[in-house]
Design an enzyme around this catalytic site. Structure first.
Site, PDB file in Angstrom:
ATOM      1  N   ILE A  83     -39.361 -19.725  27.920  1.00 37.02           N
ATOM      2  CA  ILE A  83     -39.558 -21.058  28.487  1.00 37.02           C
ATOM      3  C   ILE A  83     -41.046 -21.154  28.805  1.00 37.02           C
ATOM      4  CG2 ILE A  83     -38.895 -22.681  30.292  1.00 37.02           C
ATOM      5  CD1 ILE A  83     -36.392 -20.866  30.742  1.00 37.02           C
ATOM      6  N   HIS A  90     -40.136 -30.608  33.328  1.00 39.79           N
ATOM      7  CA  HIS A  90     -38.998 -30.072  32.573  1.00 39.79           C
ATOM      8  C   HIS A  90     -38.942 -28.546  32.661  1.00 39.79           C
ATOM      9  CE1 HIS A  90     -35.886 -30.182  29.507  1.00 39.79           C
ATOM     10  NE2 HIS A  90     -36.548 -29.278  28.809  1.00 39.79           N
TER      11      HIS A  90
END
EC number: 2.5.1.78
Length: 155
Positions: A83, A90
């Site tokens: 990530i 987000h």
């Protein structure tokens, strides 16, 4: 007074592992998978003891990990992915939910579930943690899974 110490060993010979990897940032995920497989094999396991499940992104990791964990076919689940922070919030939402979700799977299923998901500020940091400067976090997550399987067997 003598305290009995119980800890896991690093022996993967008789264990089955499920790798659950996010396809988002796939080239990082593949490096993490390579590290995890390398770790299991170096510690006495074989590729025949490993199954690889691919899901769309990090948000889906917990649900796939839980489905795999409750199948009863594996001694441990190793979650992998990357990530990488972008320009919006987000990243914070996905990183938090993936982390909490994966941790909850281990608590709900009582089998070892490890977290080899990189949460980095940029692509360079992810590359470093997927096998260059900072080691391979997939290897580290597999090492923790091996140790936890052996520890659970002693409890």
């Amino acid at each position: 007074m003598t305290i009995k110490t119980i800890e896991g060993t690093l022996d993967a010979r008789n264990s089955r592992f499920a790798l659950v990897v996010s396809r988002f940032n796939d080239f990082i995920g593949q490096k993490l998978v390579e590290g995890a497989v390398d770790c299991i094999v170096r510690h006495g396991g074989s590729e025949e003891q490993i199954a690889l499940y691919k899901c769309p992104g990090a948000f889906e990791l917990p649900s796939v990990a839980k489905k795999v964990a409750v199948s009863g076919r594996y001694d441990a689940v190793i979650t992998l992915g990357a990530i990488i922070r972008g320009a919006t919030s987000h990243y914070d939402v996905i990183a938090a939910e993936a982390t909490k979700g994966v941790a909850q799977v281990g608590l709900d299923t009582m089998i070892p579930v490890t977290f080899g998901v990189l949460t980095t500020d940029n692509l360079e940091q992810a590359i470093e943690r997927a096998g260059t400067k900072a080691g391979n976090k997939g290897f580290d997550a597999a090492l923790a899974a091996i140790e936890m399987v052996n520890l659970y067997q002693q409890v």
